[in-house]
Design a protein around this motif. Structure first.
Motif, PDB file in Angstrom:
ATOM      1  N   VAL A 166       0.821  -1.206   0.000  1.00 51.95           N
ATOM      2  CA  VAL A 166       0.000   0.000   0.000  1.00 51.95           C
ATOM      3  C   VAL A 166       0.855   1.256   0.000  1.00 51.95           C
ATOM      4  O   VAL A 166       0.566   2.225  -0.707  1.00 51.95           O
ATOM      5  N   ASP A 167       1.922   1.247   0.768  1.00 54.57           N
ATOM      6  CA  ASP A 167       2.760   2.433   0.931  1.00 54.57           C
ATOM      7  C   ASP A 167       3.756   2.563  -0.227  1.00 54.57           C
ATOM      8  O   ASP A 167       4.623   1.702  -0.394  1.00 54.57           O
ATOM      9  N   PRO A 168       3.650   3.620  -1.049  1.00 56.98           N
ATOM     10  CA  PRO A 168       4.597   3.812  -2.164  1.00 56.98           C
ATOM     11  C   PRO A 168       6.049   3.882  -1.705  1.00 56.98           C
ATOM     12  O   PRO A 168       6.963   3.607  -2.486  1.00 56.98           O
ATOM     13  N   GLU A 169       6.264   4.236  -0.443  1.00 57.74           N
ATOM     14  CA  GLU A 169       7.631   4.315   0.068  1.00 57.74           C
ATOM     15  C   GLU A 169       8.314   2.952   0.058  1.00 57.74           C
ATOM     16  O   GLU A 169       9.546   2.866   0.049  1.00 57.74           O
ATOM     17  N   ASP A 170       7.497   1.887   0.044  1.00 55.60           N
ATOM     18  CA  ASP A 170       8.073   0.541   0.023  1.00 55.60           C
ATOM     19  C   ASP A 170       8.889   0.296  -1.244  1.00 55.60           C
ATOM     20  O   ASP A 170       9.773  -0.565  -1.270  1.00 55.60           O
ATOM     21  N   ALA A 171       8.586   1.054  -2.299  1.00 59.51           N
ATOM     22  CA  ALA A 171       9.317   0.877  -3.553  1.00 59.51           C
ATOM     23  C   ALA A 171      10.784   1.247  -3.397  1.00 59.51           C
ATOM     24  O   ALA A 171      11.638   0.756  -4.138  1.00 59.51           O
ATOM     25  N   HIS A 172      11.091   2.096  -2.416  1.00 60.29           N
ATOM     26  CA  HIS A 172      12.480   2.521  -2.225  1.00 60.29           C
ATOM     27  C   HIS A 172      13.366   1.384  -1.719  1.00 60.29           C
ATOM     28  O   HIS A 172      14.594   1.478  -1.784  1.00 60.29           O
ATOM     29  N   ARG A 173      12.733   0.316  -1.220  1.00 59.16           N
ATOM     30  CA  ARG A 173      13.495  -0.843  -0.756  1.00 59.16           C
ATOM     31  C   ARG A 173      14.000  -1.668  -1.932  1.00 59.16           C
ATOM     32  O   ARG A 173      14.901  -2.493  -1.768  1.00 59.16           O
ATOM     33  N   ALA A 174      13.410  -1.468  -3.106  1.00 62.56           N
ATOM     34  CA  ALA A 174      13.689  -2.328  -4.249  1.00 62.56           C
ATOM     35  C   ALA A 174      15.017  -1.988  -4.921  1.00 62.56           C
ATOM     36  O   ALA A 174      15.482  -0.850  -4.876  1.00 62.56           O
ATOM     37  N   ASP A 175      15.597  -2.982  -5.574  1.00 57.79           N
ATOM     38  CA  ASP A 175      16.811  -2.784  -6.361  1.00 57.79           C
ATOM     39  C   ASP A 175      16.493  -2.119  -7.700  1.00 57.79           C
ATOM     40  O   ASP A 175      17.362  -1.496  -8.315  1.00 57.79           O
ATOM     41  N   ALA A 176      15.247  -2.288  -8.145  1.00 58.80           N
ATOM     42  CA  ALA A 176      14.832  -1.735  -9.430  1.00 58.80           C
ATOM     43  C   ALA A 176      13.320  -1.585  -9.438  1.00 58.80           C
ATOM     44  O   ALA A 176      12.622  -2.163  -8.595  1.00 58.80           O
ATOM     45  N   GLN A 177      12.831  -0.820 -10.399  1.00 57.90           N
ATOM     46  CA  GLN A 177      11.387  -0.626 -10.511  1.00 57.90           C
ATOM     47  C   GLN A 177      10.981  -0.593 -11.978  1.00 57.90           C
ATOM     48  O   GLN A 177      11.680  -0.031 -12.825  1.00 57.90           O
ATOM     49  N   VAL A 178       9.838  -1.222 -12.262  1.00 56.82           N
ATOM     50  CA  VAL A 178       9.240  -1.202 -13.598  1.00 56.82           C
ATOM     51  C   VAL A 178       7.895  -0.508 -13.478  1.00 56.82           C
ATOM     52  O   VAL A 178       7.092  -0.841 -12.593  1.00 56.82           O
ATOM     53  N   THR A 179       7.630   0.461 -14.358  1.00 62.79           N
ATOM     54  CA  THR A 179       6.384   1.226 -14.311  1.00 62.79           C
ATOM     55  C   THR A 179       5.759   1.277 -15.703  1.00 62.79           C
ATOM     56  O   THR A 179       6.465   1.427 -16.702  1.00 62.79           O
ATOM     57  N   ALA A 180       4.448   1.139 -15.761  1.00 64.37           N
ATOM     58  CA  ALA A 180       3.738   1.239 -17.034  1.00 64.37           C
ATOM     59  C   ALA A 180       2.248   1.403 -16.756  1.00 64.37           C
ATOM     60  O   ALA A 180       1.783   1.199 -15.620  1.00 64.37           O
ATOM     61  N   ASP A 181       1.494   1.749 -17.796  1.00 62.53           N
ATOM     62  CA  ASP A 181       0.043   1.799 -17.659  1.00 62.53           C
ATOM     63  C   ASP A 181      -0.486   0.365 -17.576  1.00 62.53           C
ATOM     64  O   ASP A 181       0.229  -0.592 -17.883  1.00 62.53           O
ATOM     65  N   PRO A 182      -1.747   0.176 -17.142  1.00 61.63           N
ATOM     66  CA  PRO A 182      -2.256  -1.180 -16.888  1.00 61.63           C
ATOM     67  C   PRO A 182      -2.140  -2.135 -18.073  1.00 61.63           C
ATOM     68  O   PRO A 182      -1.648  -3.254 -17.929  1.00 61.63           O
ATOM     69  N   MET A 183      -2.595  -1.731 -19.244  1.00 62.92           N
ATOM     70  CA  MET A 183      -2.583  -2.633 -20.406  1.00 62.92           C
ATOM     71  C   MET A 183      -1.158  -2.988 -20.814  1.00 62.92           C
ATOM     72  O   MET A 183      -0.847  -4.153 -21.115  1.00 62.92           O
ATOM     73  N   THR A 184      -0.262  -2.007 -20.786  1.00 65.55           N
ATOM     74  CA  THR A 184       1.133  -2.268 -21.168  1.00 65.55           C
ATOM     75  C   THR A 184       1.793  -3.223 -20.185  1.00 65.55           C
ATOM     76  O   THR A 184       2.480  -4.172 -20.586  1.00 65.55           O
TER      77      THR A 184
END
Length: 248
Positions: A195-213
């Protein structure tokens, strides 16, 4: 999301998209796969699922029809499979117990969701092979598809297959305000929604895209250049490679 309605609509779209198309046409996103084999595969998949529901266990070879009968049109094979599985699913409440291959969800709802996404994915394959514009799905369906491929295929199927990553890595997958963390490595793979977007900072990498993509990318139907990637590219490459093994 009413998965039963999605399944019905997508089965109809797949059939309509395949009508009159040469079966040898290749699926652009899946080298080696053609339109005719895709249609047959979907028809076979409906019958395997029906076997799970009616037998109360995994059907064994010979207990379900894998190929059309002699003289039977593959498209008819797919359509009759869809009709049979839809009738069975409609006859049961989604919360009613049912044999599945995912211990987390042993209900008819599992098959409603699984077959809805299976049909949607291959409908897009058929449209791509036919040279048609690939029709979109609602954001709700796509986001649910992202959750399914991460939780069911990455988080469960890899373990069943005994496949492990070569290094520990944590990759965040973000679709609008929905965020998942995936962990891959020698100890296995897992995925969970946070739930908390701050959790993404724990990751080594991140992938972002719109839902269909993101939905299509996670299933290996779109190239990396269509998603936004930041951080450790090797971690993303490992996630990608493990998903290909899980979903092949």
């Amino acid at each position: 999301m009413n998965a039963l309605e999605v399944l019905q609509r997508e089965a109809d779209l797949l059939a309509m998209s395949a009508i009159g198309q040469p079966p040898h046409k290749g699926v652009p996103a899946c080298p080696g796969l053609n339109l005719g084999e895709t249609v047959r595969h979907v028809g076979s998949g409906y019958r395997i699922a029906l076997g799970w529901m009616t037998l109360g266990r995994e059907p064994q070879p010979g207990e379900w029809q894998e190929y059309p009968e002699e003289g039977q049109d593959p498209l008819d094979f797919m359509r009759t499979g869809a009709e049979a599985v839809l009738a069975e699913l409609t006859a049961h409440d989604e919360h009613e117990p049912c044999a599945t291959w995912w211990p987390v969800q042993e209900t008819y709802g599992f098959w409603r969701r699984r077959l809805a996404h299976e049909t949607t994915l291959h409908r897009m394959d058929v449209q791509g092979a036919a040279g048609m514009e690939v029709g979109v799905v609602t954001d709700e369906v796509a986001i649910d598809g992202v959750d399914e491929v991460l939780a069911l295929w990455l988080g469960h199927k890899l373990d069943v297959l005994g496949v492990r990553g070569s290094r520990d890595s944590l990759v965040a997958v973000q679709v609008e305000d929905h965020l998942w963390l995936t962990r891959c490595g020698p100890q296995g793979a897992s995925a969970w929604q946070v739930v908390d977007p701050e959790d993404a900072h724990r990751a080594d990498a991140q992938v972002t895209a719109d839902p269909m993509t993101m939905y299509r990318w996670l299933w290996g139907r779109l190239p990396d250049r269509l998603v936004e990637v930041v951080g450790d590219h090797d971690a993303i490459a490992q996630l990608w490679a493990l998903l290909r093994l899980a979903t092949k």
